[in-house]
Design an enzyme around this catalytic site. Structure first.
Site, PDB file in Angstrom:
ATOM      1  N   GLY A 108     -25.153  40.089  10.050  1.00  0.00           N
ATOM      2  CA  GLY A 108     -24.573  38.882   9.467  1.00  0.00           C
ATOM      3  C   GLY A 108     -25.148  37.565   9.950  1.00  0.00           C
ATOM      4  O   GLY A 108     -24.477  36.534   9.898  1.00  0.00           O
ATOM      5  N   ASN A 146     -27.620  35.832   8.548  1.00  0.00           N
ATOM      6  CA  ASN A 146     -27.781  34.936   7.388  1.00  0.00           C
ATOM      7  C   ASN A 146     -26.428  34.427   6.907  1.00  0.00           C
ATOM      8  O   ASN A 146     -26.294  33.262   6.537  1.00  0.00           O
ATOM      9  CB  ASN A 146     -28.531  35.649   6.258  1.00  0.00           C
ATOM     10  CG  ASN A 146     -30.026  35.630   6.484  1.00  0.00           C
ATOM     11  OD1 ASN A 146     -30.660  34.587   6.376  1.00  0.00           O
ATOM     12  ND2 ASN A 146     -30.587  36.779   6.850  1.00  0.00           N
ATOM     13  N   HIS A 189     -34.541  38.224   0.803  1.00  0.00           N
ATOM     14  CA  HIS A 189     -35.406  39.373   1.096  1.00  0.00           C
ATOM     15  C   HIS A 189     -36.444  38.948   2.132  1.00  0.00           C
ATOM     16  O   HIS A 189     -37.062  37.879   1.991  1.00  0.00           O
ATOM     17  CB  HIS A 189     -36.092  39.833  -0.191  1.00  0.00           C
ATOM     18  CG  HIS A 189     -36.974  41.017   0.022  1.00  0.00           C
ATOM     19  ND1 HIS A 189     -36.473  42.282   0.260  1.00  0.00           N
ATOM     20  CD2 HIS A 189     -38.321  41.131   0.084  1.00  0.00           C
ATOM     21  CE1 HIS A 189     -37.481  43.125   0.442  1.00  0.00           C
ATOM     22  NE2 HIS A 189     -38.608  42.454   0.340  1.00  0.00           N
TER      23      HIS A 189
HETATM   24  C1  GRF Z   1     -32.332  40.014   6.675  1.00  0.00           C
HETATM   25  O1  GRF Z   1     -33.623  40.161   7.172  1.00  0.00           O
HETATM   26  C2  GRF Z   1     -32.357  39.878   5.173  1.00  0.00           C
HETATM   27  O2  GRF Z   1     -33.487  39.233   4.684  1.00  0.00           O
HETATM   28  C3  GRF Z   1     -32.335  41.308   4.712  1.00  0.00           C
HETATM   29  O3  GRF Z   1     -31.503  41.975   5.625  1.00  0.00           O
HETATM   30  C4  GRF Z   1     -31.499  41.279   6.865  1.00  0.00           C
HETATM   31  C5  GRF Z   1     -30.079  40.967   7.177  1.00  0.00           C
HETATM   32  O4  GRF Z   1     -29.918  40.372   8.431  1.00  0.00           O
HETATM   33  N1  GRF Z   1     -31.914  41.407   3.340  1.00  0.00           N
HETATM   34  P1  GRF Z   1     -28.568  39.649   8.785  1.00  0.00           P
HETATM   35  O5  GRF Z   1     -27.443  40.670   8.583  1.00  0.00           O
HETATM   36  O6  GRF Z   1     -28.398  38.472   7.865  1.00  0.00           O
HETATM   37  O7  GRF Z   1     -28.680  39.244  10.217  1.00  0.00           O
END
Ligand code: GRF
Length: 236
Positions: A15, A17, A112
């Protein structure tokens, strides 16, 4: 400012992001507010982070539903109950079904960890290193039926350094993700990036009217930071 767009974030794990989006939305001037977080995994670390920031969370596990459609349906019902206007996938590790995707088309975005259309799917950083590319990065795009294939909203690039391994490269890209995703969600929430006829339409940026500054930036390995915000603006 017009009403902030009610946004629900879907996660499966860490989580980070999601945390970046919550942080951006803690500014009342940001055009989206995070009204809820849904996880398909009860042990997703992001759930605790969201709850600690006062955001409503909901776990909707696949195991509690007899089939994929029923699981998607439960997520859809939760989104409706949150009053969601935008859905932001942030490390959500399940493929959503056609019915769900069609319903939220143009209102659902994903981040992504690669410069699409290169390196769709998993293990993007290891594949990038194996391919020997010098520039890597991340992409925010509208979600369509095919995985990692929807119209691109914004991208940020980072250099691949000599001696990088999967982890060092992932960390550099992740830093860029945390700046790019809030920027891209903001564009969608403000209506400056919208999906039309299977493409992203970007509004004219008044502050970027002079395109003389719109040059493609090559990452300089001697400099710590590239200007990702500028790069994201000029690489729709
Ligand atoms: C990120 O690298 C995102 O781009 C991909 O999955 C990962 C998730 O990381 N889709 P987080 O859970 O946001 O730390």
């Amino acid at each position: 400012m017009s009403a902030r767009k009610r946004t629900v974030v879907l996660i499966s794990g860490r989580g980070s992001n999601m945390t970046a989006l919550i942080a951006a939305a803690s500014n009342p001037d940001y055009p989206a507010e995070i009204v809820g977080v849904i996880s398909d995994r009860a042990n997703a670390a992001g759930l605790g982070i969201a709850a600690a920031r006062g955001i409503a969370t909901k776990v909707i596990s696949r195991a509690d539903y007899s089939n994929k459609e029923a699981h998607d349906g439960a997520i859809d019902a939760a989104l409706v109950s949150f009053g969601a206007e935008i859905v932001a996938l942030a490390g959500y590790m399940r493929i959503l079904g056609a019915r769900f995707v069609e319903k939220w088309l143009g209102r659902m975005i994903n981040i992504h960890p690669a410069l699409l259309p290169a390196f769709k799917g998993l293990d993007t950083h290891a594949r990038a290193i194996r391919a020997g590319i010098r520039i890597h990065g991340c992409t925010v795009h509208f979600v369509t039926l095919d995985m990692d294939d929807g119209p691109i909203i914004a991208q940020a690039a980072v250099p691949v350094m000599v001696g990088d391994n999967e982890d060092t490269l992932a960390a550099r890209v992740l830093k860029a993700e945390h700046r790019l995703y809030p920027l891209a969600l903001g564009l969608v929430a403000e209506g400056k990036a919208r999906m039309e006829g299977g493409r992203t339409v970007l509004a004219h940026f008044a502050d970027d009217a002079d395109n003389s500054t719109s040059v493609v930036m090559a990452p300089d390995p001697l400099r710590e930071e590239t200007d990702l915000e500028h790069l994201a603006r000029i690489t729709p």
